[in-house]
Design an enzyme around this catalytic site. Structure first.
Site, PDB file in Angstrom:
ATOM      1  N   ASP A 145      77.911 -14.847  43.351  1.00  0.00           N
ATOM      2  CA  ASP A 145      77.070 -15.286  44.469  1.00  0.00           C
ATOM      3  C   ASP A 145      77.710 -14.898  45.804  1.00  0.00           C
ATOM      4  OD1 ASP A 145      79.164 -17.089  44.864  1.00  0.00           O
ATOM      5  OD2 ASP A 145      78.218 -18.593  43.593  1.00  0.00           O
ATOM      6  N   TYR A 204      81.318 -26.828  41.990  1.00  0.00           N
ATOM      7  CA  TYR A 204      82.768 -27.030  41.857  1.00  0.00           C
ATOM      8  C   TYR A 204      83.134 -28.459  42.194  1.00  0.00           C
ATOM      9  CZ  TYR A 204      83.010 -22.038  41.158  1.00  0.00           C
ATOM     10  OH  TYR A 204      82.835 -20.781  40.652  1.00  0.00           O
ATOM     11  N   GLU A 226      78.506 -13.914  33.865  1.00  0.00           N
ATOM     12  CA  GLU A 226      78.997 -13.928  35.253  1.00  0.00           C
ATOM     13  C   GLU A 226      80.517 -13.782  35.301  1.00  0.00           C
ATOM     14  OE1 GLU A 226      78.121 -16.207  39.463  1.00  0.00           O
ATOM     15  OE2 GLU A 226      77.817 -17.338  37.622  1.00  0.00           O
ATOM     16  N   ASP A 256      83.395 -16.691  44.929  1.00  0.00           N
ATOM     17  CA  ASP A 256      84.014 -17.128  43.669  1.00  0.00           C
ATOM     18  C   ASP A 256      83.571 -16.285  42.486  1.00  0.00           C
ATOM     19  OD1 ASP A 256      81.803 -19.297  42.100  1.00  0.00           O
ATOM     20  OD2 ASP A 256      81.368 -18.454  44.056  1.00  0.00           O
TER      21      ASP A 256
END
Length: 431
Positions: free
Chosen positions: A27, A176, A413, A24
Site C-alpha cells: 500500500d 498494525y 502481499e 510497509d
C-alpha cells in the site's frame, strides 16, 4: 506540504517534513510500528552477519539509513511528540494507484504524553539504538545522533505508558494494532539500549518488568523472543550470570519451535514449512529463522548444547532447521515455487503491490486515479508489469499451495519486515 494532525487542539495544521521511510507492504501508507521493526531487524542482521555481506554491506547500511533518517524526523520534529504514521489507511486501502499518482490525504498521526504509545516508541528506540551500532565506526557523528534520539524516545516510552492502538484507534487498527501489549517493546527497546550503551539503568529497568510471556512467535507485534535471544548473548558470549534467565527463556522458546521437541507448539506443513498463522505466515518464518540462526551461532561460538526434555539440542539442530526454512522459501518445496520475487525460475508473478502491478510512468505517463487501477490492472490475471526483485510474499497456505492471485493479499502481499528478517540468515548461509 501541509499535514493535518488529529491531536492538535486548535484547527492549526502541523507543518512537518516527514518525507522518506518505507511503505510497509503493497500500500501507500507509512506505518512506523512495522517500519521501525524492519529497521531493527535489518540493523541486527547487519551487526551479526555484516562481515559475510561483502559488497552488500554498503547496501544494507543505505537501506537502514533511509529508514533512520525518517525515524529521526518523526522523533525530533516537534518537542513532546513522536510522529508514528503518514496517510489515512482506511482511505488508502480503497484505492489502487501508483505512489507517483497518490492523491489520498496524507494525514499524520502522532503519540504524546496525553496520547501515549509505549509500543511504537519502544520499537522506534530499539531501531535507533540498533542502527547506532551499525554506524558507530563508519559514521560516529550520525551514530551519536541516533543514540541520543533513542534514549529520548525510550524515556518517553517508559514515562508515559500506554498502547498506541488505544490512542490512535482506526488509524492503526486492524492493520498494525498492538495485540501483544507494550511490555515486550519496553523490554526490546531497553535490551537494545543496553547493548548500545552498556548503561546499568537499562539493565535495572529490564529487571523491573517482571516475568515475561512464554512466546512461540516473533514478529513486528511480539518481541519477547527476540529480546530473550538478544539478552542471552551476554550469558553465552559474555559469560555473565546476570543474564542466565534470558538464556533459559531463549532456550524454552527454541523448545517450542523445534519439530521433535516434547514442548513444541509449532505446526509444520507436509512440505516442512513452519506454519504459525494463516495471514502472511512467512513473516513468522523469517523472523524465527533469524533467531534460530543467531542463537545457534552464539551456541557454536561457545560449544554449548541444551535439552528440551529428552531431546538433545546442538547448535546445528537450530541452524539446520533455519536452513530448511530458508531453502523452502527459495524454492525447495512441494510446488517448487520461490517465494522471493525475481529469484529462481518460478516465483510469484501477481503480487499484491500497487507499484509492481500498475504500469510505470515511462509506459503510462497519464495519471491513474484512486479507482483507476482496479480495472484493468488489479483484477487482471496478467503478471505484474514491474518485477519487485527480492521481495518476499506472505507465502503458501498450510497445504503448501499458492494460488498466485493478486487479490489474495494474505498470501501474495510482500512486506518489508518479511524480507528484512531474512537478510541475516541469507548472509550466513551464503557462506
Amino acid at each position: 506540504m501541509h499535514f493535518k494532525n488529529p491531536f492538535s487542539s486548535s484547527k492549526a495544521r502541523d507543518q512537518v517534513d516527514l518525507t522518506g521511510g518505507y511503505y510497509d507492504a503493497g500500500d501507500n501508507v507509512k506505518f512506523n510500528f512495522p517500519m521501525a521493526f524492519t529497521t531493527t531487524m535489518l540493523s541486527w542482521g547487519t551487526l551479526e552477519y555484516g562481515k559475510r555481506m561483502g559488497p552488500q554491506l554498503q547496501e544494507a547500511r543505505a537501506a537502514i539509513r533511509w529508514a533512520t533518517d525518517y525515524l529521526l524526523k518523526c522523533a525530533n520534529s516537534k518537542p513532546g511528540k513522536l510522529y508514528v504514521g503518514v496517510g489515512d489507511p482506511n482511505v488508502d486501502h480503497k484505492c489502487w494507484e501508483r505512489p507517483e499518482d497518490m492523491d489520498t490525504v496524507r494525514t499524520v498521526y502522532s503519540v504524546s504524553s496525553s496520547n501515549p504509545g509505549s509500543d511504537v516508541a519502544g520499537e522506534t528506540a530499539a531501531a535507533l539504538a540498533a542502527a547506532s551500532l551499525v554506524f558507530r565506526r563508519v559514521d560516529p557523528k550520525y551514530s551519536r545522533l541516533l543514540l541520543q534520539t533513542a534514549r529520548k524516545v525510550m524515556a518517553f516510552a517508559i514515562q508515559y505508558r500506554g498502547a498506541y492502538s488505544d490512542s490512535l484507534g482506526s488509524a492503526v487498527c486492524p492493520f498494525y494494532c498492538s495485540y501483544s501489549g507494550y511490555k515486550d517493546e519496553l523490554l526490546w527497546g531497553a535490551a537494545w539500549l543496553f547493548r548500545a550503551t552498556n548503561d546499568a539503568y537499562y539493565y535495572n529497568f529490564l529487571k523491573t518488568l517482571g516475568a515475561d510471556d512464554q512466546p512461540d512467535i516473533f514478529s513486528w507485534d511480539n518481541k519477547y523472543a527476540g529480546a530473550h535471544v538478544l539478552l542471552s548473548r551476554m550469558a553465552l558470549l559474555g559469560k555473565d550470570k546476570n543474564f542466565e534467565q534470558f538464556k533459559q527463556e531463549a532456550e524454552s522458546f527454541m523448545c517450542r519451535i523445534l519439530r521433535n521437541s516434547p514442548y513444541s507448539t509449532t505446526q509444520y506443513t507436509q512440505g516442512g514449512l513452519m506454519y504459525k498463522l494463516p495471514e502472511s505466515n512467512l513473516q513468522y518464518v523469517t523472523s524465527i529463522s533469524f533467531l534460530l540462526t543467531t542463537y545457534g551461532k552464539y551456541m557454536k561460538a561457545k560449544k554449548q548444547t541444551f535439552n528440551c526434555g529428552s531431546l538433545f539440542v546442538t547448535p546445528n539442530s537450530l541452524i539446520g532447521l533455519a536452513k530448511r526454512q530458508v531453502d523452502y522459501i527459495l524454492g525447495e518445496n512441494p510446488i517448487k515455487m520461490s517465494y522471493m520475487v525475481g529469484f529462481g525460475r518460478n516465483f510469484p508473478k501477481r503480487i499484491h503491490h500497487r507499484g509492481s502491478s500498475l504500469p510505470s510512468l515511462a509506459k503510462h505517463p497519464q495519471s491513474i486515479g484512486c479507482d483507476g487501477g482496479f480495472q484493468p490492472y488489479f483484477y487482471s490475471s496478467n503478471p505484474n508489469p514491474n518485477v519487485l526483485v527480492g521481495a518476499i510474499v506472505g507465502g503458501p497456505n498450510q497445504n503448501d499451495g499458492f494460488p498466485d492471485d493478486r487479490s489474495d493479499y494474505s498470501h501474495s502481499e510482500p512486506s518489508t519486515y518479511i524480507t528484512a528478517a531474512l537478510v541475516g540468515p541469507l548472509a550466513y548461509f551464503s557462506h
